[in-house]
Design a protein around this motif. Sequence first.
Motif, PDB file in Angstrom:
ATOM      1  N   GLU A 106     -87.679 -21.714 -42.837  1.00 30.08           N
ATOM      2  CA  GLU A 106     -86.822 -20.839 -42.033  1.00 30.08           C
ATOM      3  C   GLU A 106     -87.396 -19.430 -41.954  1.00 30.08           C
ATOM      4  O   GLU A 106     -87.417 -18.807 -40.880  1.00 30.08           O
ATOM      5  CB  GLU A 106     -85.416 -20.803 -42.627  1.00 30.08           C
ATOM      6  CG  GLU A 106     -84.452 -19.918 -41.856  1.00 30.08           C
ATOM      7  CD  GLU A 106     -83.063 -19.908 -42.454  1.00 30.08           C
ATOM      8  OE1 GLU A 106     -82.363 -18.885 -42.307  1.00 30.08           O
ATOM      9  OE2 GLU A 106     -82.680 -20.925 -43.076  1.00 30.08           O
ATOM     10  N   ASN A 107     -87.880 -18.916 -43.088  1.00 30.84           N
ATOM     11  CA  ASN A 107     -88.486 -17.580 -43.080  1.00 30.84           C
ATOM     12  C   ASN A 107     -89.728 -17.541 -42.194  1.00 30.84           C
ATOM     13  O   ASN A 107     -89.955 -16.569 -41.455  1.00 30.84           O
ATOM     14  CB  ASN A 107     -88.852 -17.171 -44.513  1.00 30.84           C
ATOM     15  CG  ASN A 107     -87.623 -16.928 -45.367  1.00 30.84           C
ATOM     16  OD1 ASN A 107     -86.558 -16.609 -44.852  1.00 30.84           O
ATOM     17  ND2 ASN A 107     -87.765 -17.089 -46.676  1.00 30.84           N
ATOM     18  N   ARG A 123     -88.566 -17.600 -38.558  1.00 36.72           N
ATOM     19  CA  ARG A 123     -88.081 -16.279 -38.148  1.00 36.72           C
ATOM     20  C   ARG A 123     -89.255 -15.318 -37.892  1.00 36.72           C
ATOM     21  O   ARG A 123     -89.254 -14.561 -36.921  1.00 36.72           O
ATOM     22  CB  ARG A 123     -87.172 -15.699 -39.226  1.00 36.72           C
ATOM     23  CG  ARG A 123     -85.826 -16.395 -39.370  1.00 36.72           C
ATOM     24  CD  ARG A 123     -84.987 -15.749 -40.456  1.00 36.72           C
ATOM     25  NE  ARG A 123     -83.742 -16.424 -40.671  1.00 36.72           N
ATOM     26  CZ  ARG A 123     -82.614 -16.188 -39.981  1.00 36.72           C
ATOM     27  NH1 ARG A 123     -82.633 -15.264 -39.028  1.00 36.72           N
ATOM     28  NH2 ARG A 123     -81.512 -16.854 -40.234  1.00 36.72           N
ATOM     29  N   ILE A 162     -80.714 -18.809 -35.387  1.00 39.80           N
ATOM     30  CA  ILE A 162     -81.918 -18.203 -35.965  1.00 39.80           C
ATOM     31  C   ILE A 162     -82.799 -17.623 -34.859  1.00 39.80           C
ATOM     32  O   ILE A 162     -83.327 -16.509 -34.978  1.00 39.80           O
ATOM     33  CB  ILE A 162     -82.692 -19.258 -36.781  1.00 39.80           C
ATOM     34  CG1 ILE A 162     -81.889 -19.653 -38.027  1.00 39.80           C
ATOM     35  CG2 ILE A 162     -84.065 -18.734 -37.184  1.00 39.80           C
ATOM     36  CD1 ILE A 162     -82.495 -20.816 -38.795  1.00 39.80           C
ATOM     37  N   TYR A 195     -81.233 -14.366 -33.291  1.00 39.47           N
ATOM     38  CA  TYR A 195     -81.249 -13.207 -34.184  1.00 39.47           C
ATOM     39  C   TYR A 195     -82.666 -12.769 -34.542  1.00 39.47           C
ATOM     40  O   TYR A 195     -82.861 -11.649 -35.020  1.00 39.47           O
ATOM     41  CB  TYR A 195     -80.476 -13.517 -35.468  1.00 39.47           C
ATOM     42  CG  TYR A 195     -78.981 -13.414 -35.307  1.00 39.47           C
ATOM     43  CD1 TYR A 195     -78.371 -12.213 -34.956  1.00 39.47           C
ATOM     44  CD2 TYR A 195     -78.162 -14.523 -35.504  1.00 39.47           C
ATOM     45  CE1 TYR A 195     -77.001 -12.115 -34.795  1.00 39.47           C
ATOM     46  CE2 TYR A 195     -76.782 -14.438 -35.357  1.00 39.47           C
ATOM     47  CZ  TYR A 195     -76.209 -13.231 -35.007  1.00 39.47           C
ATOM     48  OH  TYR A 195     -74.856 -13.136 -34.854  1.00 39.47           O
ATOM     49  N   SER A 196     -83.655 -13.635 -34.348  1.00 43.15           N
ATOM     50  CA  SER A 196     -85.025 -13.314 -34.745  1.00 43.15           C
ATOM     51  C   SER A 196     -85.824 -12.666 -33.626  1.00 43.15           C
ATOM     52  O   SER A 196     -86.670 -11.811 -33.879  1.00 43.15           O
ATOM     53  CB  SER A 196     -85.746 -14.589 -35.211  1.00 43.15           C
ATOM     54  OG  SER A 196     -85.087 -15.174 -36.317  1.00 43.15           O
TER      55      SER A 196
END
Length: 817
Positions: free
Chosen positions: A235-236, A239, A279, A282-283
């Motif tokens: 996920e990181n 993003r 995600i 927002y990214s």
Amino acid sequence: MPGRVCCCCAALRPRYKRLVDNIFPEDPKDGLVKADMEKLTFYAVSAPEKLDRIGAYLAERLSRDVVRHRYGYVLIAMEALDQLLMACHSQSIKPFVESFLHMVAKLLESGEPKLQVLGTNSFVKFANIEEDTPSYHRRYDFFVSRFSAMCHSCDHDAEIQTEIRIAGIRGIQGVVRKTVNDELRATIWEPQHMDKIVPSLLFNMQKIEDIDSRIGPPSSPTGGEKEENPSLLAENCFRELLGRATYGNMNNAVRPVFAHLDHHRLWDPNEFAVSCFKIIMYSIQAQYSHHVIQEILGHLDVRKRDSPRVRAGIIQVLLEAVAIAAKGSIGPTVLEVFNTLLKHLRISVDFELGDRRSSAGSATVSTSSKESDERIVQNAIIQTIGFFGSNLPDYQRSEIMMFIMGKVPVLGTNSQSLDTSHLGDLGTRRIQIMLLRSLLMVTSGYKATTITNALPPPFLDPLLSPSLMEDSELRQLVLEILHNLIDRHDNRAKLRGIRIIPDVSDLKIKRDKISRQDVSFMKKHGQQLYRHIYLGCKEEDNVQKNFELLFTSLALTTIELANEEVVIDLIRLAIALQDIAIINEDNLPMFNRCGVMALVAAYLNFLSQMIAVPAFCQHVSKVIETRSLEASYFLPETIFKDKCNLPKSLEKHEKNLFFLTNKIAESLGGSGYSVERLSVPYVPQVTDEDRLSRRKSIVDTVSIQVDILPGNNTEDKVDNTEEITFEALKKAIDNNGLEEQEKEKRRLVIEKFQKAPFEEIAAQCETKANLLHDRLAQILELTIRPPPSPSGTMTITAGHAHYQSVPVYEMKFPDLF
């Protein structure tokens, strides 16, 4: 020993090779020889032109050790490469990097998990190094493919599988960082790379989410757990990838998400799809939000033939994306969003009716399930439209209101509405209801500075047209939309429910002085609002909610738009509604008649307290008190109960149960109100909207309106007839110049022509014709030459009845013009 050579050969070998050989101990367990490593590092820094040879020789040794499974020496070689890479920053490092990447590739190709992890760690260290000059020939295609494959590791050992997947994700993260910082970073955004990177990250995010969903809600991870959890690491990385995307490559990063969700059937259920797009939204940078929305809309068009639950899942994802994008920049996609959603709304209704027609006569469970699924799609579309519209700024929201209203199909109009010709009446009704529900959500919370901004004529006219249709739900939605737009001080909640309010001051109603623009609006469009309230009360299918909304409409109009002139018009309207129930020309059911009476009582009670005229309040209170004792079914608290005893007729009721015009005029006149117009009964205007309604018009044409007053005394009739002048005659002939008083007398004229005997009408018309003849002769000084016998007859047309019994003499007119 593998790290040493004989003394004779050592003297003949190049120095860099001797230095490289010296860093390898006899026993690999002893690790790197630090003293010799320092010598090698110093030599490499002092003679950077030798770096490429050092790298090539180290690569050669590493390749040989990998093949011979001498993993201890492999670890030493990679440690030496890492130290050299960190220590040397010069132009000559480029060839050395090629050797380094070649050795990393060798490790990644091996089937040993430890070597794969080792190679990944070395590549990540290399990715964090900022090079002085860009590399124009280096490509990372192999590393993208290999790291993506490692992300899908299916090793039987769970720990090894997790370790390899984490290594793959960290490798992808390293590739992204290295290429983004490079001058040739555009290569990583090519579709062939994104089609590998994005699904690999989503695969790991999805897998761990599936495990968490079986176990329960996951706990908040610590810093160490983030490095050990493939889901959080993926996920990181995801993003970070999206955060680095720019205008030109945003679509390439988003499209693989749709492919992954389609391939793994993750639209139903769509929890993972929703989390993915949250995600994404927002990214990415806020100004690129509309790109994502466009991609979702395009995918919805591609999947328009899929099952209802899949389409509903995509629409729900769109809702979540719109909710985030509405807070920032939406770009040029506003109308595109609404247009696409309305198109899919029509498609969903088409599918629903098609399934119903195909299964006609066979009530199957599958068909009912499909219909309910289509309702889920439709509700999701409405929710998305409403949420999107309610989050737009006012100037855009007014445009969206006009846009949606223009799509509502209205009988008898040729507009830009949705094509419902093939859906039939049932499909058209479904479209109307859902579009009005969408419009209701869009108008929620809309506060216009003036009522003209909220209800411009291009919006007001089509909005009020559905209120004339024979469908109570449509009329309810229209009234609720009007409430949203008229109520600018949030008073509607205080007026909820139709009732006799003992003390209006307890409601603490907020209001401002009516503005000049609002006064002008009521002069132009007030009659239009009154007309629709009046006609709405005459519908047979009205239920309690209809009467409650009608009461709220009258009350809000009083609060927001009423000056002295409007108050008089509202009282006239209330008395006309009372006459509907008493006279009952439309043969309404008794419940409707009593409901109208209760509506009038509740509204006049509210109005009398709002204008605070004591005599008016006293009259209204007296009538309500009398009703509570003698005819409680005329009050809302009684008539709208589940069990209420209705009267058989209303003809025998005394006058003290009704609100009387003369009493109201007397009470208001003493307080300075201009009450002359109270004596003129309210009659709704006949407009072009009548052709849009399903009800048959009472009268098609009124060619000449003749003033017929009640009574049997002809002399009284003549005396009470207003004076006829040339200007009055000219206005009477010109249909476009009819005065307001003539319009309001139309109901009496129509009623007389419909119900009176033919002989009586003919006699009165003859008297009227003689009066017109004499008056014309006086005004125009005509020369009358009466013929031996009448030369013609005067034709009076009202409705479709023609009377030809009035003699007309041949007249000679002078040149008047």
